[in-house]
Motif scaffolding. Structure first.
Motif, short mmCIF file in Angstrom:
data_model
loop_
_atom_site.label_atom_id
_atom_site.label_comp_id
_atom_site.label_asym_id
_atom_site.label_seq_id
_atom_site.Cartn_x
_atom_site.Cartn_y
_atom_site.Cartn_z
N UNK A 1 0.92 -1.25 0.01
CA UNK A 1 0.08 0.07 0.02
C UNK A 1 0.89 1.25 -0.05
N UNK A 2 2.05 1.21 0.75
CA UNK A 2 2.91 2.46 0.56
C UNK A 2 3.57 2.62 -0.65
N UNK A 3 4.02 1.53 -1.34
CA UNK A 3 4.37 1.77 -2.63
C UNK A 3 3.25 2.45 -3.65
N UNK A 4 2.05 1.56 -3.43
CA UNK A 4 0.90 2.03 -4.46
C UNK A 4 0.63 3.71 -4.08
N UNK A 5 0.45 3.93 -2.90
CA UNK A 5 0.21 5.43 -2.55
C UNK A 5 1.25 6.62 -2.92
N UNK A 6 2.57 6.03 -2.71
CA UNK A 6 3.51 7.00 -2.87
C UNK A 6 3.78 7.25 -4.53
N UNK A 7 3.49 5.92 -5.24
CA UNK A 7 3.68 6.14 -6.69
C UNK A 7 2.65 6.63 -7.15
#
Length: 151
Positions: free
Chosen positions: A68-74
């Protein structure tokens, strides 16, 4: 006025975001897998003949939070389309482990579910993140237009 990025700078940034999504997603899966207690293995219930995997619930939570952190950041970045690489990266990482451990051959069904669920989840996170970003930009521009001009 700031200068426009050169094509080589844009390509370098795009490559960085692609690497962030692919390595971040794969890393989330493999790190979570590495945290698996080694003494846990598949256990079989002799009464039912069913096997139970070594996965424990907190692993899914940790993996989900990292992804989720990767998805939101990207999704918040200028290179937001690169988040669409998350489902194939997660599915490939998952299948590397599961295909070796599955004795039934049903991991291919899981592969379809994994690809579908990760795609739906990624599109949902992308839509929510981009919507919040647009609302924030609209709010900021409306606040700036309401300010009286300074003399």
């Amino acid at each position: 006025m700031p200068e426009a990025d050169s094509p080589s700078q844009r390509l370098l940034r795009l490559t960085g975001w692609v690497a962030f999504v692919v390595l971040g997603t794969s890393g989330a899966w493999f790190i979570t897998y590495a945290l698996l207690p080694w003494e846990l293995g598949y256990t079989y219930d002799p009464a039912t003949g069913e096997g139970h995997g070594p996965w424990v619930p907190w692993q899914f939570l940790v993996c989900g939070i990292l992804i989720l952190a990767v998805a939101v950041t990207t999704s918040r970045s200028r290179y937001w389309p690169t988040v669409l690489l998350l489902p194939p990266a997660l599915t490939l990482s998952w299948s590397v482990i599961v295909s070796r451990e599955d004795m039934t051959g049903l991991w291919m069904i899981g592969l379809i579910y994994m690809m579908f669920a990760s795609t739906v989840g990624t599109l949902f996170v992308l839509a929510v993140t981009r919507s919040f970003r647009e609302l924030r930009l609209q709010r900021r521009s409306s606040l700036q237009s309401q300010e009286p001009p300074t003399a």
